[in-house]
Each structure stands twice: as structure tokens, then as C-alpha cells.
Design an enzyme around this catalytic site. Sequence first.
Site, PDB file in Angstrom:
ATOM      1  N   GLY A   8      -4.842   3.181   4.996  1.00 17.55           N
ATOM      2  CA  GLY A   8      -3.864   4.039   5.651  1.00 17.55           C
ATOM      3  C   GLY A   8      -4.499   5.188   6.412  1.00 17.55           C
ATOM      4  O   GLY A   8      -5.378   5.888   5.891  1.00 17.55           O
ATOM      5  N   GLU A  26       6.401   2.648  -1.310  1.00 15.86           N
ATOM      6  CA  GLU A  26       5.623   3.278  -2.390  1.00 15.86           C
ATOM      7  C   GLU A  26       5.839   4.772  -2.566  1.00 15.86           C
ATOM      8  O   GLU A  26       5.020   5.466  -3.142  1.00 15.86           O
ATOM      9  CB  GLU A  26       4.123   2.986  -2.220  1.00 15.86           C
ATOM     10  CG  GLU A  26       3.695   1.727  -2.912  1.00 15.86           C
ATOM     11  CD  GLU A  26       3.719   0.487  -2.029  1.00 15.86           C
ATOM     12  OE1 GLU A  26       3.018  -0.471  -2.380  1.00 15.86           O
ATOM     13  OE2 GLU A  26       4.416   0.449  -1.008  1.00 15.86           O
ATOM     14  N   TYR A  48       5.987   7.128  -0.220  1.00 17.02           N
ATOM     15  CA  TYR A  48       5.417   7.985   0.812  1.00 17.02           C
ATOM     16  C   TYR A  48       6.538   8.519   1.709  1.00 17.02           C
ATOM     17  O   TYR A  48       7.718   8.251   1.484  1.00 17.02           O
ATOM     18  CB  TYR A  48       4.361   7.222   1.602  1.00 17.02           C
ATOM     19  CG  TYR A  48       3.146   6.844   0.779  1.00 17.02           C
ATOM     20  CD1 TYR A  48       2.336   7.823   0.212  1.00 17.02           C
ATOM     21  CD2 TYR A  48       2.802   5.509   0.568  1.00 17.02           C
ATOM     22  CE1 TYR A  48       1.219   7.484  -0.549  1.00 17.02           C
ATOM     23  CE2 TYR A  48       1.681   5.164  -0.181  1.00 17.02           C
ATOM     24  CZ  TYR A  48       0.901   6.149  -0.745  1.00 17.02           C
ATOM     25  OH  TYR A  48      -0.197   5.812  -1.491  1.00 17.02           O
ATOM     26  N   ARG A 101       6.223  -1.929   6.369  1.00 14.37           N
ATOM     27  CA  ARG A 101       6.134  -2.144   4.912  1.00 14.37           C
ATOM     28  C   ARG A 101       7.331  -1.474   4.257  1.00 14.37           C
ATOM     29  O   ARG A 101       7.421  -0.249   4.194  1.00 14.37           O
ATOM     30  CB  ARG A 101       4.821  -1.612   4.346  1.00 14.37           C
ATOM     31  CG  ARG A 101       4.632  -1.941   2.857  1.00 14.37           C
ATOM     32  CD  ARG A 101       3.204  -1.634   2.421  1.00 14.37           C
ATOM     33  NE  ARG A 101       3.016  -1.715   0.975  1.00 14.37           N
ATOM     34  CZ  ARG A 101       2.563  -2.782   0.327  1.00 14.37           C
ATOM     35  NH1 ARG A 101       2.255  -3.879   1.008  1.00 14.37           N
ATOM     36  NH2 ARG A 101       2.403  -2.767  -0.979  1.00 14.37           N
ATOM     37  N   HIS A 148       4.740   5.297  -6.487  1.00 16.07           N
ATOM     38  CA  HIS A 148       3.555   5.579  -7.296  1.00 16.07           C
ATOM     39  C   HIS A 148       3.887   6.382  -8.553  1.00 16.07           C
ATOM     40  O   HIS A 148       3.116   6.356  -9.514  1.00 16.07           O
ATOM     41  CB  HIS A 148       2.503   6.312  -6.466  1.00 16.07           C
ATOM     42  CG  HIS A 148       1.816   5.431  -5.464  1.00 16.07           C
ATOM     43  ND1 HIS A 148       1.387   4.163  -5.761  1.00 16.07           N
ATOM     44  CD2 HIS A 148       1.495   5.634  -4.163  1.00 16.07           C
ATOM     45  CE1 HIS A 148       0.816   3.625  -4.699  1.00 16.07           C
ATOM     46  NE2 HIS A 148       0.884   4.493  -3.711  1.00 16.07           N
ATOM     47  N   GLU A 149       4.996   7.082  -8.553  1.00 13.74           N
ATOM     48  CA  GLU A 149       5.360   7.861  -9.736  1.00 13.74           C
ATOM     49  C   GLU A 149       6.341   7.110 -10.645  1.00 13.74           C
ATOM     50  O   GLU A 149       6.816   7.665 -11.640  1.00 13.74           O
ATOM     51  CB  GLU A 149       5.956   9.202  -9.322  1.00 13.74           C
ATOM     52  CG  GLU A 149       7.209   9.085  -8.471  1.00 13.74           C
ATOM     53  CD  GLU A 149       7.578  10.406  -7.815  1.00 13.74           C
ATOM     54  OE1 GLU A 149       7.946  11.347  -8.557  1.00 13.74           O
ATOM     55  OE2 GLU A 149       7.509  10.496  -6.570  1.00 13.74           O
ATOM     56  N   GLN A 188     -10.207  -1.113 -12.817  1.00 13.98           N
ATOM     57  CA  GLN A 188     -11.265  -0.220 -13.290  1.00 13.98           C
ATOM     58  C   GLN A 188     -12.169   0.304 -12.186  1.00 13.98           C
ATOM     59  O   GLN A 188     -12.548   1.474 -12.198  1.00 13.98           O
ATOM     60  CB  GLN A 188     -12.092  -0.924 -14.355  1.00 13.98           C
ATOM     61  CG  GLN A 188     -11.331  -1.175 -15.646  1.00 13.98           C
ATOM     62  CD  GLN A 188     -12.184  -1.871 -16.695  1.00 13.98           C
ATOM     63  OE1 GLN A 188     -13.359  -1.566 -16.870  1.00 13.98           O
ATOM     64  NE2 GLN A 188     -11.602  -2.832 -17.381  1.00 13.98           N
ATOM     65  N   GLN A 211     -18.337 -10.309 -24.765  1.00 10.29           N
ATOM     66  CA  GLN A 211     -17.208  -9.413 -25.017  1.00 10.29           C
ATOM     67  C   GLN A 211     -15.935  -9.872 -24.301  1.00 10.29           C
ATOM     68  O   GLN A 211     -14.828  -9.533 -24.726  1.00 10.29           O
ATOM     69  CB  GLN A 211     -17.558  -7.988 -24.567  1.00 10.29           C
ATOM     70  CG  GLN A 211     -18.742  -7.364 -25.288  1.00 10.29           C
ATOM     71  CD  GLN A 211     -18.379  -6.811 -26.645  1.00 10.29           C
ATOM     72  OE1 GLN A 211     -17.212  -6.765 -27.021  1.00 10.29           O
ATOM     73  NE2 GLN A 211     -19.382  -6.383 -27.404  1.00 10.29           N
ATOM     74  N   ASP A 217     -18.864  -0.946 -20.855  1.00  6.71           N
ATOM     75  CA  ASP A 217     -18.405  -0.759 -19.485  1.00  6.71           C
ATOM     76  C   ASP A 217     -18.773  -1.983 -18.664  1.00  6.71           C
ATOM     77  O   ASP A 217     -19.907  -2.124 -18.204  1.00  6.71           O
ATOM     78  CB  ASP A 217     -19.063   0.496 -18.916  1.00  6.71           C
ATOM     79  CG  ASP A 217     -18.547   0.859 -17.541  1.00  6.71           C
ATOM     80  OD1 ASP A 217     -17.854   0.032 -16.925  1.00  6.71           O
ATOM     81  OD2 ASP A 217     -18.845   1.975 -17.077  1.00  6.71           O
TER      82      ASP A 217
END
Length: 676
Positions: A60, A166, A168, A216, A254-255, A341, A413, A659
Site C-alpha cells: 500500500g 480492513e 482503513y 478492495r 484489523h481491530e 511469525q 519439533q 524459534d
Amino acid sequence: MSRFPLLLSPLTVGGLHLPNRVVMGAMHTRLETLDRAHERLCAFYAARARGETGLLLSGGHAPVPEGAMDEAAPVFDREAQVDAHRAIVDAVTRAGGRIALQILHAGRYARVPGCVAPSAGRARINSFEPRVLTLDEVRATIRSHAHTAALAKEAGYAGVEIMGSEGYLINEFTSTITNRRDDEYGGSFDARLRFPVEIVRAVRAAVGPGFLIIYRISAVDLMPGGMTSDEVATLARLIEEAGADLINTGIGWHESLVPTIAAAVPRAAWIDAVQNVKQAVSIPVMASNRINTPEVAEAILARGAADLVSMARPLLADPDFALKLRQQRSDEINTCIACNQACLDAIFSERAASCLVNPRAGREIEFGGAKAAQALKLAVVGGGPAGMAFAVNAAERGHRVTLFEAQAQLGGQLNMARRIPGKREFDEALRYHRTRLQRLGVELHLGRRVTADEIAQGGFDEVVLATGATPRVPDIAGIDHRKVLSYVDVLARGAAVGERVAIIGAGGIGFDVALFLLGDVRDATDVAHFRRTWGVDAHLQGAGGLAAPQQPVPPRREVHLLQRKPGTPGRTLGRTTGWILKALLRQADLRLHAGVKYERIDDAGLHLRDADGKPQCLAVDHVIVCAGQVEDRALHDALRARGFTVHLIGGADRAAELDAVRAIDQAARLAERIGG
């Protein structure tokens, strides 16, 4: 014949011919904050173009400074910036691709002083209080979108995407949650839609015909008081009439308190909202969110729910996604596991994005990809994420690789992680590595611990130790009591666990074990169950697509999660996924204890002193130890004594907070330099 005929079929939209229906969705990368930023951006987009992605959408770009995501985020508002953008377009074009620029005004989400919004009210996820736009400023903002679109056309972009989703700025205008204006851009439903419609009209007037305009849309807000499905459909029709060629679908603000793209969300969970848009318009519609495999994408197209499929993070994971489809090598796609991540967690921690399963993403200029100057015979000890990643990358560079794994199967793992509810996507990482190891001819020895003598007799030039880590045993009286289990006992060995449990250690592994004991494995696979769990309308039709959440099912166990340190447990969890994990565990009545001092374990249970120093005994059936790890370097000294060059990667190098991002990055970088 291809297994994915619809996904690989061409499409002409807005005068632009696309060779397939695979689109790289726009995403924040923060690559512009790194050194050699422009070179990185050109290489990043060109790699996805060479991978035959049908259409690329840029990250963006704000049309005005107050609309930028943060002070380091890109703004495209000046003629002087055109040449730099033209260089990106040229890099993509030379690689055989097409790219459109996303125009994004962050509104009250902008983490900058002087951010703006339709009405007063700070976003829950932002510390900056927005200033309310005046009527003249609203009109100027419309013009700024058109100006940026014209600059994008001048730079050679194939089109623009107008970000109206989203949460915005444009989305803020369409919703009563954030738009309480009483002028021509607020109040009634029609007035709230005026802002996005006028932006599309202004952009079309600025760029003329034959230039692709994508809008969008927020297909479902996932916010209390958000738009209904009928209102979304109405907006979609108005956007088409205003001059858009293609509608892309965004999911949630987003919230929102509903997860939308993490692995805990079932694949294609939002397709009903996409289909609602598709049925409302005659122009093509693009699906997005939690679409990570070609099988899922093909099924969406076959259902008629969309015409194209947007995959952002899946093209971080594998820039050759579309190329491999055309070459009928879909089993070699390095699939996005939706872990967040190295991408979203990085972005929201003000770092540049990459990818856990593909550390080259965003770092293309740091990896040459050439064959090694000297082909070596390499021994890799350990078949977990680091060992597998190194073996694949080294074999691709022409080294002869032998991999030794003590367990009967590869994965290390990952074989434990995949048992956690919401983490079954790790199966894809295992599938990818197994396939590549086999295709590359890596010699595998499974189910037996290799000795230093055996390696010495194998004629290897160098050795890579990826032996991982072993559970740390804390110094607590009674730690060898029959009630005590390690996380390996529970997740890898299938130890039976009683109904009352105490978990020592509230890091990532402790939380995962808690979810394993309390969670519901359907969370990441059953869409109906997911919607009930998170309070999502079964048909995504009501206001915001929300419904009353179901009453929590009584937990299967009584689980206590304990940590020595004071403060709220879970601070080390992923920035964008930790809240999901904690919300699920709250529903399951997890009991959290911080600032405790462990005294002993005996037949009565776990004796401790709480944060106030008061003695307490948790009468539990089992105590599960998740108190960290120590490096497994059992072979290191013996191999060094025999004169070997020994490399440590992954948990064998550093075991603190296992990690996988670091482990796989280390593996790829070692493979890049070994042998020259």
C-alpha cells in the site's frame, strides 16, 4: 492434463490479459525500511513475476502523508517519485509479469501524528488520536487518490487497487461505527457510500479507459454494527457502476476480535462473503484470506464464488507457486502455514517481513542461488526444521547430502507442533521437505542415533549439527515424581494425562500444551464450528457478519499454567496470534498463575507459594514441565576432536524459546555460503 485447469486459465480484465488466475495480494513488507531498499523491492517483485504469478499487487502507498501506515511507510504523491516506481515496473516486466499499485489511506489506523478519520474516535489498535476531516479535506482526499493513480499510470503500472477494506479510511466512511458525520458524506447509508464511489469515479477520470482499476471491498466487517451482506452487495454494484474493472475482497477490520488469516482460521472460511459480492456484480471478483493451496483455490473457482484468487503470504512462502502448477509440480510448492511469525508479527513489531518457511522472501538480494563453487559431501545430523531446510538448500546448490535422524520420521519439533489445535498446517511444511529431499536425492538414515565414529568413517567433508534441544529439567524437589511429565512425553510420546494438570512454564510451549489439553481440534478445520466459537453469523449476512458467540463447552480438564516471573503470562507469544490462543484458552477456563515459587512435587500435587508468598498446593494428577530447553550438542566435541568442521544450527545452536524462524533462516544462510 492439469489438475488445476481453472486456476491456470487466462483472463482478460480491464483490457489487461492475465495468463492465469493467481494474484499476489498487496501486503505490507517494510522492505523500504531496509538498506538497499529499492534494489530489494525490485528483486522481491521480479521473483514473483518469474514465478508466473498472473498479477502482482504492490504494498500500500498512501496518497498523502497523513494516510501512511507509519512514518516509514511509502507515500506516492509527487512527480519526482515516478522514476523509482518505473524501475520496479520495469523489473517486473522484464521478468514477464504485470503489477498494479495499491493506494491505501490508513485513516485512523495511521500510526502518525495528524492521522485523520471521518469522525472522532481513536482506534483500539492505535495510540494516535485522529483529527476529523473537514468537508474540503474529504474532497481533497478524493482528488489525492486520483492524483496517485495518474502517477501510477505514468510510472507504467498496469493498474491500481483502491484499498476500501480492513478498517482503513474508505472503510471508515462506509460504516456507522466510525462515520457519524452529518454532511453529504455521512448520516444515511447512501451518503456513507458516497466517498468510495466518488474516489472510483475520480480515479477513472484521471486514468481514462484501458487502465485497470481494482477496488478492495470489505466483504464482511466482523465488527459490531458493521455492514450487512445486502449493504456490501449494494456497495459492490455502485463501485462497478463508478468504473471499477475488478473487485477484490477483504475480510474483517484489523481491530476485529475475530481472527481472519491465522492458522486457527479454516481454509477458505470466508468464501460465502466473497460469493455474496460475486453474485452482486458482473465484473470479475477476487477471493482472498486463508487460501494457501492450489486445491483450495481451484475449488473456489469451480464453485463460481470468484474469478481470481489473491494469495499474499503463500507467495512469500513460494514465489514459484504458479510456475510449479503449470509444470505439474504442485507437490513441490512450499506452502504458507499461516503462522504469521516472520511476516505479520515482524510488520507489527516494526521489522521487515520475510517468511518462516522461505527466509529468502524479502531478502532475495542476499541469496545468489548459484551452484556451490566446490561440491562437498555433507553430513546433517537432525531431521527437524533446521536440518531438513539445510539439507534441501545445500542439495539444491549441488552438495551431496546425507541426513541422519534418530526418530523414525522426519520433522523433529514440527511433529509435536502439528498436534496443537490450529497448527495442522505444519503438515504442509513436512510434506514439502520430504518431497524435496526425495527429489534432490538426499540420502536419509532414520530411526537410529548416528555416532561420531560412523560419521568419521563416512568420508564427509563437513558436518552440520541440527540436533535440536532437549527439555530443561528445573531444580524442584520431587521433579522425578511419577506425576511429572515433560512436554515431549505429552506431545510426542502420547502419555496419558489426568483431568487435573499443572503446567510449569508459560512460554510458547506451555501455552501450546495447555491448548492441546483444553482445545478443540475442529477449530482449524470445521468452518461452522469456527464461526460458533468466534461469534460469527453462520451465513455472514447480519450486521458486521457477527452473531452471539456460543456458550463455552465445559472444559475437558482443569489446567493451571504457571510462571515464576511476575506479570501477565503470554507476553512472549506471537504479536498477531497470541491473542487468539489466549482467547481460546479463556473460553476453556485456563487458570493462570504468575510470580509463583515452586517448592516440591509429591503425592498431594504441586506445592508452591503464590505471588503474595502464601503456600498453596495444587491437587493435580500430573505436572507437565515446559520450563525451557537446553542445546543437544552430544556429538559436537567428539566430531571436533576428529578434526571435522562442525556447524551448529537451530536449537543445537541456541535453545532459548525454540524459534523455527531463526532455525530455518540459519539453515538457508549456511547452505548459501558452504562450499563457496
